[in-house]
Design a protein around this motif. Structure first.
Motif, PDB file in Angstrom:
ATOM      1  N   MET A 286       0.814  -1.210   0.000  1.00  0.00           N
ATOM      2  CA  MET A 286       0.000   0.000   0.000  1.00  0.00           C
ATOM      3  C   MET A 286       0.851   1.265   0.000  1.00  0.00           C
ATOM      4  O   MET A 286       0.450   2.287  -0.560  1.00  0.00           O
ATOM      5  CB  MET A 286      -0.931  -0.008   1.213  1.00  0.00           C
ATOM      6  CG  MET A 286      -2.081  -0.999   1.090  1.00  0.00           C
ATOM      7  SD  MET A 286      -3.222  -0.624  -0.293  1.00  0.00           S
ATOM      8  CE  MET A 286      -2.577  -1.683  -1.615  1.00  0.00           C
ATOM      9  N   ALA A 287       2.020   1.212   0.612  1.00  0.00           N
ATOM     10  CA  ALA A 287       2.933   2.362   0.545  1.00  0.00           C
ATOM     11  C   ALA A 287       3.393   2.575  -0.887  1.00  0.00           C
ATOM     12  O   ALA A 287       3.442   3.719  -1.390  1.00  0.00           O
ATOM     13  CB  ALA A 287       4.116   2.152   1.478  1.00  0.00           C
ATOM     14  N   VAL A 288       3.746   1.478  -1.580  1.00  0.00           N
ATOM     15  CA  VAL A 288       4.142   1.577  -2.993  1.00  0.00           C
ATOM     16  C   VAL A 288       2.991   2.133  -3.825  1.00  0.00           C
ATOM     17  O   VAL A 288       3.166   3.006  -4.683  1.00  0.00           O
ATOM     18  CB  VAL A 288       4.582   0.201  -3.512  1.00  0.00           C
ATOM     19  CG1 VAL A 288       4.825   0.249  -5.023  1.00  0.00           C
ATOM     20  CG2 VAL A 288       5.842  -0.260  -2.794  1.00  0.00           C
ATOM     21  N   TYR A 289       1.787   1.596  -3.560  1.00  0.00           N
ATOM     22  CA  TYR A 289       0.608   2.066  -4.298  1.00  0.00           C
ATOM     23  C   TYR A 289       0.413   3.562  -4.129  1.00  0.00           C
ATOM     24  O   TYR A 289       0.192   4.291  -5.116  1.00  0.00           O
ATOM     25  CB  TYR A 289      -0.634   1.325  -3.797  1.00  0.00           C
ATOM     26  CG  TYR A 289      -1.923   2.084  -4.005  1.00  0.00           C
ATOM     27  CD1 TYR A 289      -2.527   2.132  -5.258  1.00  0.00           C
ATOM     28  CD2 TYR A 289      -2.522   2.781  -2.948  1.00  0.00           C
ATOM     29  CE1 TYR A 289      -3.705   2.845  -5.443  1.00  0.00           C
ATOM     30  CE2 TYR A 289      -3.696   3.491  -3.127  1.00  0.00           C
ATOM     31  CZ  TYR A 289      -4.287   3.528  -4.379  1.00  0.00           C
ATOM     32  OH  TYR A 289      -5.451   4.234  -4.569  1.00  0.00           O
ATOM     33  N   PHE A 290       0.519   4.053  -2.915  1.00  0.00           N
ATOM     34  CA  PHE A 290       0.215   5.464  -2.675  1.00  0.00           C
ATOM     35  C   PHE A 290       1.291   6.374  -3.263  1.00  0.00           C
ATOM     36  O   PHE A 290       0.975   7.441  -3.809  1.00  0.00           O
ATOM     37  CB  PHE A 290       0.068   5.710  -1.171  1.00  0.00           C
ATOM     38  CG  PHE A 290      -0.585   7.016  -0.847  1.00  0.00           C
ATOM     39  CD1 PHE A 290      -1.950   7.170  -0.980  1.00  0.00           C
ATOM     40  CD2 PHE A 290       0.174   8.102  -0.418  1.00  0.00           C
ATOM     41  CE1 PHE A 290      -2.560   8.391  -0.703  1.00  0.00           C
ATOM     42  CE2 PHE A 290      -0.429   9.322  -0.137  1.00  0.00           C
ATOM     43  CZ  PHE A 290      -1.805   9.459  -0.278  1.00  0.00           C
ATOM     44  N   VAL A 291       2.554   5.974  -3.174  1.00  0.00           N
ATOM     45  CA  VAL A 291       3.632   6.783  -3.766  1.00  0.00           C
ATOM     46  C   VAL A 291       3.439   6.884  -5.273  1.00  0.00           C
ATOM     47  O   VAL A 291       3.538   7.972  -5.879  1.00  0.00           O
ATOM     48  CB  VAL A 291       5.007   6.186  -3.414  1.00  0.00           C
ATOM     49  CG1 VAL A 291       6.112   6.868  -4.243  1.00  0.00           C
ATOM     50  CG2 VAL A 291       5.295   6.344  -1.933  1.00  0.00           C
ATOM     51  N   VAL A 292       3.154   5.737  -5.920  1.00  0.00           N
ATOM     52  CA  VAL A 292       2.933   5.744  -7.367  1.00  0.00           C
ATOM     53  C   VAL A 292       1.719   6.592  -7.721  1.00  0.00           C
ATOM     54  O   VAL A 292       1.719   7.344  -8.712  1.00  0.00           O
ATOM     55  CB  VAL A 292       2.776   4.300  -7.891  1.00  0.00           C
ATOM     56  CG1 VAL A 292       2.365   4.300  -9.359  1.00  0.00           C
ATOM     57  CG2 VAL A 292       4.070   3.532  -7.715  1.00  0.00           C
ATOM     58  N   LEU A 293       0.647   6.491  -6.902  1.00  0.00           N
ATOM     59  CA  LEU A 293      -0.552   7.287  -7.158  1.00  0.00           C
ATOM     60  C   LEU A 293      -0.245   8.776  -7.076  1.00  0.00           C
ATOM     61  O   LEU A 293      -0.707   9.571  -7.923  1.00  0.00           O
ATOM     62  CB  LEU A 293      -1.639   6.918  -6.138  1.00  0.00           C
ATOM     63  CG  LEU A 293      -2.960   7.693  -6.275  1.00  0.00           C
ATOM     64  CD1 LEU A 293      -3.630   7.359  -7.599  1.00  0.00           C
ATOM     65  CD2 LEU A 293      -3.887   7.367  -5.106  1.00  0.00           C
ATOM     66  N   LEU A 294       0.543   9.189  -6.072  1.00  0.00           N
ATOM     67  CA  LEU A 294       0.922  10.605  -5.961  1.00  0.00           C
ATOM     68  C   LEU A 294       1.743  11.059  -7.159  1.00  0.00           C
ATOM     69  O   LEU A 294       1.557  12.165  -7.679  1.00  0.00           O
ATOM     70  CB  LEU A 294       1.701  10.832  -4.664  1.00  0.00           C
ATOM     71  CG  LEU A 294       0.902  10.887  -3.362  1.00  0.00           C
ATOM     72  CD1 LEU A 294       1.843  11.098  -2.181  1.00  0.00           C
ATOM     73  CD2 LEU A 294      -0.140  11.998  -3.394  1.00  0.00           C
ATOM     74  N   VAL A 295       2.684  10.204  -7.600  1.00  0.00           N
ATOM     75  CA  VAL A 295       3.522  10.571  -8.745  1.00  0.00           C
ATOM     76  C   VAL A 295       2.669  10.748  -9.996  1.00  0.00           C
ATOM     77  O   VAL A 295       2.816  11.729 -10.746  1.00  0.00           O
ATOM     78  CB  VAL A 295       4.611   9.504  -8.964  1.00  0.00           C
ATOM     79  CG1 VAL A 295       5.343   9.757 -10.294  1.00  0.00           C
ATOM     80  CG2 VAL A 295       5.606   9.519  -7.819  1.00  0.00           C
ATOM     81  N   LEU A 296       1.740   9.804 -10.239  1.00  0.00           N
ATOM     82  CA  LEU A 296       0.875   9.905 -11.412  1.00  0.00           C
ATOM     83  C   LEU A 296      -0.041  11.121 -11.311  1.00  0.00           C
ATOM     84  O   LEU A 296      -0.300  11.826 -12.307  1.00  0.00           O
ATOM     85  CB  LEU A 296       0.044   8.626 -11.564  1.00  0.00           C
ATOM     86  CG  LEU A 296       0.836   7.371 -11.934  1.00  0.00           C
ATOM     87  CD1 LEU A 296      -0.087   6.140 -11.909  1.00  0.00           C
ATOM     88  CD2 LEU A 296       1.467   7.524 -13.317  1.00  0.00           C
ATOM     89  N   ALA A 297      -0.555  11.391 -10.085  1.00  0.00           N
ATOM     90  CA  ALA A 297      -1.392  12.579  -9.896  1.00  0.00           C
ATOM     91  C   ALA A 297      -0.587  13.852 -10.151  1.00  0.00           C
ATOM     92  O   ALA A 297      -1.100  14.826 -10.734  1.00  0.00           O
ATOM     93  CB  ALA A 297      -1.969  12.578  -8.472  1.00  0.00           C
ATOM     94  N   TRP A 298       0.675  13.847  -9.722  1.00  0.00           N
ATOM     95  CA  TRP A 298       1.551  15.006  -9.952  1.00  0.00           C
ATOM     96  C   TRP A 298       1.767  15.241 -11.446  1.00  0.00           C
ATOM     97  O   TRP A 298       1.689  16.367 -11.935  1.00  0.00           O
ATOM     98  CB  TRP A 298       2.869  14.760  -9.232  1.00  0.00           C
ATOM     99  CG  TRP A 298       3.860  15.875  -9.383  1.00  0.00           C
ATOM    100  CD1 TRP A 298       3.920  17.021  -8.658  1.00  0.00           C
ATOM    101  CD2 TRP A 298       4.922  15.939 -10.330  1.00  0.00           C
ATOM    102  NE1 TRP A 298       4.963  17.812  -9.087  1.00  0.00           N
ATOM    103  CE2 TRP A 298       5.600  17.160 -10.109  1.00  0.00           C
ATOM    104  CE3 TRP A 298       5.380  15.086 -11.333  1.00  0.00           C
ATOM    105  CZ2 TRP A 298       6.702  17.550 -10.877  1.00  0.00           C
ATOM    106  CZ3 TRP A 298       6.476  15.463 -12.096  1.00  0.00           C
ATOM    107  CH2 TRP A 298       7.123  16.684 -11.867  1.00  0.00           C
ATOM    108  N   LEU A 299       2.015  14.150 -12.185  1.00  0.00           N
ATOM    109  CA  LEU A 299       2.221  14.262 -13.626  1.00  0.00           C
ATOM    110  C   LEU A 299       0.972  14.786 -14.326  1.00  0.00           C
ATOM    111  O   LEU A 299       1.040  15.688 -15.171  1.00  0.00           O
ATOM    112  CB  LEU A 299       2.618  12.905 -14.211  1.00  0.00           C
ATOM    113  CG  LEU A 299       4.008  12.386 -13.856  1.00  0.00           C
ATOM    114  CD1 LEU A 299       4.203  10.980 -14.399  1.00  0.00           C
ATOM    115  CD2 LEU A 299       5.078  13.318 -14.422  1.00  0.00           C
ATOM    116  N   LEU A 300      -0.183  14.227 -13.967  1.00  0.00           N
ATOM    117  CA  LEU A 300      -1.421  14.641 -14.613  1.00  0.00           C
ATOM    118  C   LEU A 300      -1.778  16.076 -14.250  1.00  0.00           C
ATOM    119  O   LEU A 300      -2.243  16.858 -15.098  1.00  0.00           O
ATOM    120  CB  LEU A 300      -2.554  13.698 -14.225  1.00  0.00           C
ATOM    121  CG  LEU A 300      -2.529  12.339 -14.929  1.00  0.00           C
ATOM    122  CD1 LEU A 300      -3.526  11.378 -14.284  1.00  0.00           C
ATOM    123  CD2 LEU A 300      -2.846  12.501 -16.420  1.00  0.00           C
ATOM    124  N   ALA A 301      -1.583  16.453 -12.967  1.00  0.00           N
ATOM    125  CA  ALA A 301      -1.873  17.827 -12.557  1.00  0.00           C
ATOM    126  C   ALA A 301      -0.952  18.820 -13.267  1.00  0.00           C
ATOM    127  O   ALA A 301      -1.343  19.965 -13.550  1.00  0.00           O
ATOM    128  CB  ALA A 301      -1.739  17.963 -11.048  1.00  0.00           C
TER     129      ALA A 301
END
Length: 400
Positions: A66-81
């Motif tokens: 879940m830590a890996v999931y959340f870090v990746v989710l933040l990175v993808l959200a950062w890219l999209l934003a």
């Protein structure tokens, strides 16, 4: 609470879809950028589905994935934003996603990381927007804490309900087992009682009827030998007739012991009342009979046992007590029926006196798992308490 949990897990899909539609509809973006946004959005959706929905055992339990999931989710959200402002919705979705995915207090670290992304990330908030963003993060943390507290309370109540259901189930099982054991006990008591009654009848027949029949045969043989002496024949026949009548009385008495006549026609209180009154008239003593509790029809074995116990106790009073008055109380309780016989006679020491009558009473009551208690002392009268299980008349076993 299960539906609410499901809602939080699918919320990122909804916000991502709205952001993607806005970004795709933005005509200021060239088509290649739109394609890249859609591809990244599909990656986010697939990543969230695989880590959260496809593996429901991971969220809030397994820290590493879940830590890996959340870090990746933040990175993808950062890219999209960074590519389009509409994807700020996806960044906002990271607040509830932190509580959906990360266990315990790690969820608040996820909220903090999301707040850092908002205040210092590609969204380029101005200084006047930082404070509202931080307040929003604080509210998200508070809201998440409230949701978790509610979930914890619901789970605690579910666990309590499960424990209560388990206890009720166990009590039901114990009740069924107790009923089965009681049935076995009653069956064993009945078999023991039948054997005891057969032995008693065999002894009485041997001691009374058999001896009387032997005497009758002897008298008839003697009369036959003295056929020429009419007076001797008449005397022998008179003796034989007397023995036969005595035998008939003994047989009737033994048969009556199997089920007392009064009980064949009425309930236990109606049978005991005339017994006590008649005993008082016969012996010239005041005898009071009292019933407490709700009288109900009991199994014949129980009523016979109580009736005989009172009968034997009154006989003992008449023989030994030298009493001035007697009281008999029949008490109907929830599980037992109790007969108390009290007199104001001379009394005795129960440790030194245990006659045949008391022994027979204990044996009869013991066949039904009952109990006989005797309280007495020289000069202080006697109290006998007979307690027998209140087996209903409809109990699943028959007397023979």
């Amino acid at each position: 609470m299960l539906d609410l949990d499901r809602l939080w897990r699918v919320l990122p899909f909804g916000l991502l879809a709205v952001a993607t539609l806005i970004a795709v509809a933005d005509s200021s973006l060239p088509p290649p950028d739109r394609v890249v946004n859609v591809a990244l959005s599909a990656t986010v959706a697939a990543w969230h589905w695989w880590m959260v929905l496809a593996h429901p055992q991971w969220p809030e339990r397994a820290l590493a994935p879940m830590a890996v999931y959340f870090v990746v989710l933040l990175v993808l959200a950062w890219l999209l934003a960074a590519r389009h402002p509409a994807y700020a919705l996806l960044v906002v979705a990271c607040f509830p996603a932190a509580f959906v995915a990360l266990p315990g207090w790690y969820a608040y670290l996820g909220v903090a990381a999301t707040a850092v992304l908002i205040t210092g990330g590609p969204l380029a908030f101005t200084s006047s927007q930082v404070l509202p963003a931080l307040v929003g993060a604080a509210l998200a943390g508070l809201f998440g804490w409230i949701i978790r507290a509610m979930e914890s309370e619901v789970e605690r109540r579910r666990a309590a309900n499960r424990a209560l259901e388990s206890a009720n189930h166990r009590l039901t099982q114990l009740g069924a087992e107790n009923a089965e054991l009681q049935g076995r006990l009653l069956t064993a008591a009945r078999q023991t009682g039948v054997a005891g009654e057969r032995g008693r009848l065999a002894r009485e027949i041997h001691d009374t009827v058999a001896q009387s029949l032997s005497g009758i045969v002897t008298q008839l043989e003697a009369a036959e030998e003295a056929a020429d002496d009419a007076e001797t024949v008449r005397r022998r026949l008179a003796v034989a007739r007397s023995l036969a009548r005595e035998s008939l009385v003994e047989v009737r008495r033994s048969l009556d012991d199997l089920r007392p006549g009064p009980l064949a026609r009425s309930r236990l209180p109606e049978a005991l009342s005339p017994l006590v009154a008649g005993w008082g008239e016969t012996h010239g003593l005041p005898a009071i009979f009292t019933v407490t509790g709700a009288a109900r029809l009991l199994h014949p074995e129980v009523e016979v046992t109580v009736f005989r116990a009172v009968q034997e106790a009154l006989a003992n009073v008449a023989r030994h007590a030298e009493a001035g008055k007697v009281g008999v109380t029949l008490s109907y309780m929830e599980d037992v029926v109790v007969a108390d016989i009290r007199d104001d006679g001379v009394g005795f020491d129960p440790a030194e006196v245990d006659g045949f009558g008391l022994t027979a009473m204990r044996q009869r009551v013991g066949r039904l798992a009952g109990n006989v208690e005797v309280e007495s002392a020289p000069g202080q009268g006697t109290a006998i308490s007979v307690s027998v299980p209140a087996i209903p008349a409809a109990a699943g076993w028959e007397a023979s």
